[in-house]
Design a protein around this motif. Structure first.
Motif, PDB file in Angstrom:
ATOM      1  N   ILE A   1       7.381 -33.405  16.579  1.00 39.19           N
ATOM      2  CA  ILE A   1       8.827 -33.399  16.396  1.00 39.19           C
ATOM      3  C   ILE A   1       9.215 -31.932  16.225  1.00 39.19           C
ATOM      4  O   ILE A   1       8.864 -31.305  15.226  1.00 39.19           O
ATOM      5  N   ILE A   2       9.901 -31.395  17.222  1.00 32.45           N
ATOM      6  CA  ILE A   2      10.249 -29.979  17.213  1.00 32.45           C
ATOM      7  C   ILE A   2      11.612 -29.794  16.546  1.00 32.45           C
ATOM      8  O   ILE A   2      12.615 -30.347  16.998  1.00 32.45           O
ATOM      9  N   TYR A   3      11.621 -29.049  15.455  1.00 34.98           N
ATOM     10  CA  TYR A   3      12.865 -28.701  14.754  1.00 34.98           C
ATOM     11  C   TYR A   3      13.169 -27.229  15.031  1.00 34.98           C
ATOM     12  O   TYR A   3      12.259 -26.426  15.227  1.00 34.98           O
ATOM     13  N   ASN A   4      14.452 -26.885  14.988  1.00 39.98           N
ATOM     14  CA  ASN A   4      14.786 -25.473  15.186  1.00 39.98           C
ATOM     15  C   ASN A   4      14.971 -24.715  13.875  1.00 39.98           C
ATOM     16  O   ASN A   4      15.178 -23.507  13.890  1.00 39.98           O
ATOM     17  N   THR A   5      14.895 -25.411  12.731  1.00 40.02           N
ATOM     18  CA  THR A   5      14.903 -24.744  11.430  1.00 40.02           C
ATOM     19  C   THR A   5      13.942 -25.460  10.482  1.00 40.02           C
ATOM     20  O   THR A   5      13.688 -26.657  10.628  1.00 40.02           O
ATOM     21  N   TYR A   6      13.441 -24.715   9.523  1.00 42.71           N
ATOM     22  CA  TYR A   6      12.573 -25.307   8.500  1.00 42.71           C
ATOM     23  C   TYR A   6      13.379 -26.236   7.598  1.00 42.71           C
ATOM     24  O   TYR A   6      12.855 -27.244   7.117  1.00 42.71           O
TER      25      TYR A   6
ATOM     26  N   TYR B   1      27.875 -25.696   4.200  1.00 44.07           N
ATOM     27  CA  TYR B   1      26.725 -26.608   4.302  1.00 44.07           C
ATOM     28  C   TYR B   1      26.604 -27.019   5.758  1.00 44.07           C
ATOM     29  O   TYR B   1      27.425 -26.646   6.606  1.00 44.07           O
ATOM     30  N   GLY B   2      25.566 -27.781   6.067  1.00 41.61           N
ATOM     31  CA  GLY B   2      25.507 -28.511   7.319  1.00 41.61           C
ATOM     32  C   GLY B   2      25.217 -27.720   8.568  1.00 41.61           C
ATOM     33  O   GLY B   2      25.323 -28.248   9.667  1.00 41.61           O
ATOM     34  N   GLU B   3      24.823 -26.450   8.466  1.00 44.12           N
ATOM     35  CA  GLU B   3      24.517 -25.688   9.662  1.00 44.12           C
ATOM     36  C   GLU B   3      23.167 -26.107  10.243  1.00 44.12           C
ATOM     37  O   GLU B   3      22.217 -26.360   9.508  1.00 44.12           O
ATOM     38  N   GLY B   4      23.093 -26.164  11.577  1.00 41.75           N
ATOM     39  CA  GLY B   4      21.803 -26.301  12.246  1.00 41.75           C
ATOM     40  C   GLY B   4      21.183 -24.916  12.304  1.00 41.75           C
ATOM     41  O   GLY B   4      20.824 -24.335  11.293  1.00 41.75           O
ATOM     42  N   PHE B   5      21.085 -24.364  13.492  1.00 38.98           N
ATOM     43  CA  PHE B   5      20.667 -22.972  13.637  1.00 38.98           C
ATOM     44  C   PHE B   5      21.922 -22.155  13.906  1.00 38.98           C
ATOM     45  O   PHE B   5      22.544 -22.304  14.957  1.00 38.98           O
ATOM     46  N   PRO B   6      22.325 -21.275  12.991  1.00 34.74           N
ATOM     47  CA  PRO B   6      23.579 -20.524  13.163  1.00 34.74           C
ATOM     48  C   PRO B   6      23.432 -19.441  14.236  1.00 34.74           C
ATOM     49  O   PRO B   6      23.082 -18.302  13.956  1.00 34.74           O
ATOM     50  N   GLU B   7      23.723 -19.810  15.484  1.00 29.23           N
ATOM     51  CA  GLU B   7      23.463 -18.922  16.612  1.00 29.23           C
ATOM     52  C   GLU B   7      24.284 -17.635  16.548  1.00 29.23           C
ATOM     53  O   GLU B   7      23.813 -16.573  16.952  1.00 29.23           O
ATOM     54  N   SER B   8      25.517 -17.727  16.045  1.00 29.20           N
ATOM     55  CA  SER B   8      26.367 -16.533  16.058  1.00 29.20           C
ATOM     56  C   SER B   8      25.768 -15.401  15.234  1.00 29.20           C
ATOM     57  O   SER B   8      25.951 -14.224  15.560  1.00 29.20           O
ATOM     58  N   VAL B   9      25.035 -15.735  14.185  1.00 33.51           N
ATOM     59  CA  VAL B   9      24.416 -14.703  13.354  1.00 33.51           C
ATOM     60  C   VAL B   9      23.328 -13.976  14.138  1.00 33.51           C
ATOM     61  O   VAL B   9      23.266 -12.738  14.148  1.00 33.51           O
ATOM     62  N   ALA B  10      22.470 -14.731  14.811  1.00 29.45           N
ATOM     63  CA  ALA B  10      21.417 -14.107  15.612  1.00 29.45           C
ATOM     64  C   ALA B  10      22.005 -13.292  16.761  1.00 29.45           C
ATOM     65  O   ALA B  10      21.476 -12.229  17.121  1.00 29.45           O
ATOM     66  N   GLU B  11      23.110 -13.765  17.342  1.00 26.77           N
ATOM     67  CA  GLU B  11      23.758 -13.017  18.424  1.00 26.77           C
ATOM     68  C   GLU B  11      24.315 -11.693  17.910  1.00 26.77           C
ATOM     69  O   GLU B  11      24.206 -10.657  18.585  1.00 26.77           O
ATOM     70  N   ALA B  12      24.907 -11.720  16.721  1.00 24.53           N
ATOM     71  CA  ALA B  12      25.406 -10.475  16.123  1.00 24.53           C
ATOM     72  C   ALA B  12      24.251  -9.513  15.850  1.00 24.53           C
ATOM     73  O   ALA B  12      24.343  -8.313  16.158  1.00 24.53           O
ATOM     74  N   MET B  13      23.173 -10.040  15.284  1.00 25.78           N
ATOM     75  CA  MET B  13      22.010  -9.196  14.997  1.00 25.78           C
ATOM     76  C   MET B  13      21.464  -8.574  16.274  1.00 25.78           C
ATOM     77  O   MET B  13      21.086  -7.395  16.288  1.00 25.78           O
ATOM     78  N   ALA B  14      21.419  -9.339  17.357  1.00 25.14           N
ATOM     79  CA  ALA B  14      20.918  -8.817  18.629  1.00 25.14           C
ATOM     80  C   ALA B  14      21.783  -7.665  19.132  1.00 25.14           C
ATOM     81  O   ALA B  14      21.293  -6.772  19.847  1.00 25.14           O
ATOM     82  N   CYS B  15      23.053  -7.664  18.760  1.00 29.91           N
ATOM     83  CA  CYS B  15      23.980  -6.580  19.134  1.00 29.91           C
ATOM     84  C   CYS B  15      23.920  -5.413  18.147  1.00 29.91           C
ATOM     85  O   CYS B  15      24.703  -4.459  18.269  1.00 29.91           O
ATOM     86  N   GLY B  16      23.035  -5.503  17.173  1.00 31.19           N
ATOM     87  CA  GLY B  16      22.902  -4.432  16.194  1.00 31.19           C
ATOM     88  C   GLY B  16      23.958  -4.453  15.114  1.00 31.19           C
ATOM     89  O   GLY B  16      24.237  -3.425  14.496  1.00 31.19           O
TER      90      GLY B  16
ATOM     91  N   VAL C   1      22.971 -20.525   4.005  1.00 31.96           N
ATOM     92  CA  VAL C   1      22.824 -21.884   4.529  1.00 31.96           C
ATOM     93  C   VAL C   1      21.740 -21.883   5.598  1.00 31.96           C
ATOM     94  O   VAL C   1      21.338 -20.832   6.100  1.00 31.96           O
ATOM     95  N   SER C   2      21.266 -23.089   5.926  1.00 29.10           N
ATOM     96  CA  SER C   2      20.252 -23.266   6.951  1.00 29.10           C
ATOM     97  C   SER C   2      19.062 -22.336   6.680  1.00 29.10           C
ATOM     98  O   SER C   2      18.636 -22.180   5.539  1.00 29.10           O
ATOM     99  N   ASP C   3      18.548 -21.697   7.736  1.00 28.96           N
ATOM    100  CA  ASP C   3      17.424 -20.768   7.604  1.00 28.96           C
ATOM    101  C   ASP C   3      17.886 -19.318   7.631  1.00 28.96           C
ATOM    102  O   ASP C   3      17.120 -18.414   7.989  1.00 28.96           O
ATOM    103  N   LEU C   4      19.146 -19.058   7.246  1.00 29.66           N
ATOM    104  CA  LEU C   4      19.688 -17.713   7.419  1.00 29.66           C
ATOM    105  C   LEU C   4      18.910 -16.651   6.642  1.00 29.66           C
ATOM    106  O   LEU C   4      18.726 -15.537   7.146  1.00 29.66           O
ATOM    107  N   ALA C   5      18.453 -16.973   5.446  1.00 29.75           N
ATOM    108  CA  ALA C   5      17.688 -15.974   4.688  1.00 29.75           C
ATOM    109  C   ALA C   5      16.419 -15.593   5.450  1.00 29.75           C
ATOM    110  O   ALA C   5      16.016 -14.426   5.478  1.00 29.75           O
TER     111      ALA C   5
END
Length: 402
Positions: free
Chosen positions: A154-159, A293-308, A316-320
């Motif tokens: 069972i593949i999850y995208n967050t712990y 609450y209730g976030e799956g994988f918060p994609e916008s955060v990773a997208e911002a990080m990728a842009c520096g 929330v979620s696995d953000l930490a």
């Protein structure tokens, strides 16, 4: 079976291919299809729903997509028979379900085929409380829990999602966490985009810009963001705020009360739904997600990080885990508007050099651990292992035959 071409045929069964209210599963499937090694793998997609925007986008990569218009009645015998017949004709090596209905359909169809195929489930949904789900979805979640020993993984995208589903009775021995992946060529620092976007929005080049890109929904807690903006603006007149996402406009009656409290609206840019998120990201100095609450994988955060872009978010979620030491996660229960405004002020006062250093670390973190090719490779290694295990099992069975 393994085909004459030696390619591994993976049939992906997903509830639907639209990109709204799917916890990013449909878009992650699309990205996986776009980056699959077609010399080694032959992917095919089956949507239990009708045609959607992503159907033709996947076909454009030379991948067959079947739309069955059946996801509301997946447990009806004739519906499973239809899916089973299609799978029998397609002759998969691996069947991978996506989303609750897709997972259940994959296992039920495989049962009809004599359980001869390796099955994977894929869950991209956070589940803080089962009673918050629609009645039919609750029923599917509970039925799937009883059958959760049938897939190989069972593949999850967050712990967090893995822990939440295990608590509901999903087989923890099957859990495998593979996070979402990101195109680090599309989402990357770009000074031209930064300057052009600021100019188009009438934002001064020397302004400090904070953004939130998420569709309007109570879970996203736009109220927290706007209240914090209201507190910060009188003390920092050179700060601007960009908000984008479906329903995030001045015409939204649920936002008007908050907007009317603003000391000025000139520094507030509510853009509604946008297709140019990489450009908007590059216009920022700081990105914030205020979900409660209730976030799956918060994609916008990773997208911002990728842009520096450094990120200040609620925890929330696995953000930490995703952000690490490249930003700041604020405890949800303690994040008042004043606490968020103070956190923003600290990041502003830290200076450009510090923010650029942190942003560079954030970009490297996404490039190294979350870029789409790295994540695609994790899926492909899983497929390869499953096929090798199947082949070994068959050889062992033949060896022990009388």
């Amino acid at each position: 079976m393994t085909h004459n071409t030696q390619k591994i045929r993976v049939i992906h069964i997903i509830t639907r291919l639209n990109t709204e209210n799917t916890d990013g599963a449909a878009m992650m499937l699309y990205k996986l299809m776009a980056h699959t090694d077609r010399h080694r793998f032959e992917p095919i997609v089956i949507s239990l729903d009708g045609e959607a925007e992503l159907s033709n986008r996947i076909r454009a990569h030379g991948i067959d997509v079947y739309s069955l218009d059946m996801h509301h009645n997946i447990t009806a015998g004739w519906q499973i028979f239809k899916l089973t017949q299609l799978l029998r004709n397609l002759q998969p090596d691996i069947i991978q379900g996506w989303m609750y209905h897709g997972n259940l359909a994959a296992s039920l169809a495989n049962l009809s085929l004599g359980n001869h195929h390796a099955v994977l489930w894929n869950i991209h949904h956070a589940l803080p409380a089962l009673n918050k789900e629609a009645r039919t979805t609750r029923w599917v979640i509970e039925l799937a829990a009883k059958r959760s020993s049938t897939p190989e993984h069972i593949i999850y995208n967050t712990y967090l999602s893995a822990d939440q589903h295990t608590a509901l009775g999903y087989d923890d021995q099957r859990s495998l966490v593979i996070p979402n992946g990101f195109d680090t060529q599309l989402f990357a620092p770009n000074h031209y985009q930064r300057n052009a976007m600021r100019h188009s929005l009438g934002i001064p080049a020397d302004a400090f810009v904070i953004g939130l890109f998420a569709h309007y929904h109570p879970v996203k807690n736009h109220a927290l963001f706007l209240e914090a903006a209201r507190l910060l603006l009188p003390h920092q007149p050179n700060v601007h705020f960009i908000l984008a996402g479906r329903g995030v406009t001045e015409n939204n009656p649920k936002l008007q009360y908050l907007l009317n409290k603003m000391p000025t609206k000139q520094n507030l840019h509510l853009l509604g739904g946008r297709k140019d998120i990489p450009h908007l990201m590059n216009a920022l100095d700081l990105y914030t997600l205020t979900s409660s609450y209730g976030e799956g994988f918060p994609e916008s955060v990773a997208e911002a990080m990728a842009c520096g872009i450094p990120c200040v978010t609620t925890d929330v979620s696995d953000l930490a885990r995703i952000i690490g030491n490249t930003g700041q996660c604020l405890p949800v229960q303690d994040t008042t508007p004043s606490a968020l405004a103070f956190a923003w002020l600290e990041w502003m006062n830290a200076g450009d050099a510090w923010r650029q250093e942190v942003g560079s670390r954030a970009m490297q973190r996404i490039q190294q651990g979350y870029n789409i090719q790295t994540i695609t490779d994790q899926y492909q290694k899983t497929y390869q292992r499953l096929v090798e295990d199947q082949q070994m099992s068959r050889m062992t069975l033949v060896t022990h035959l009388p």
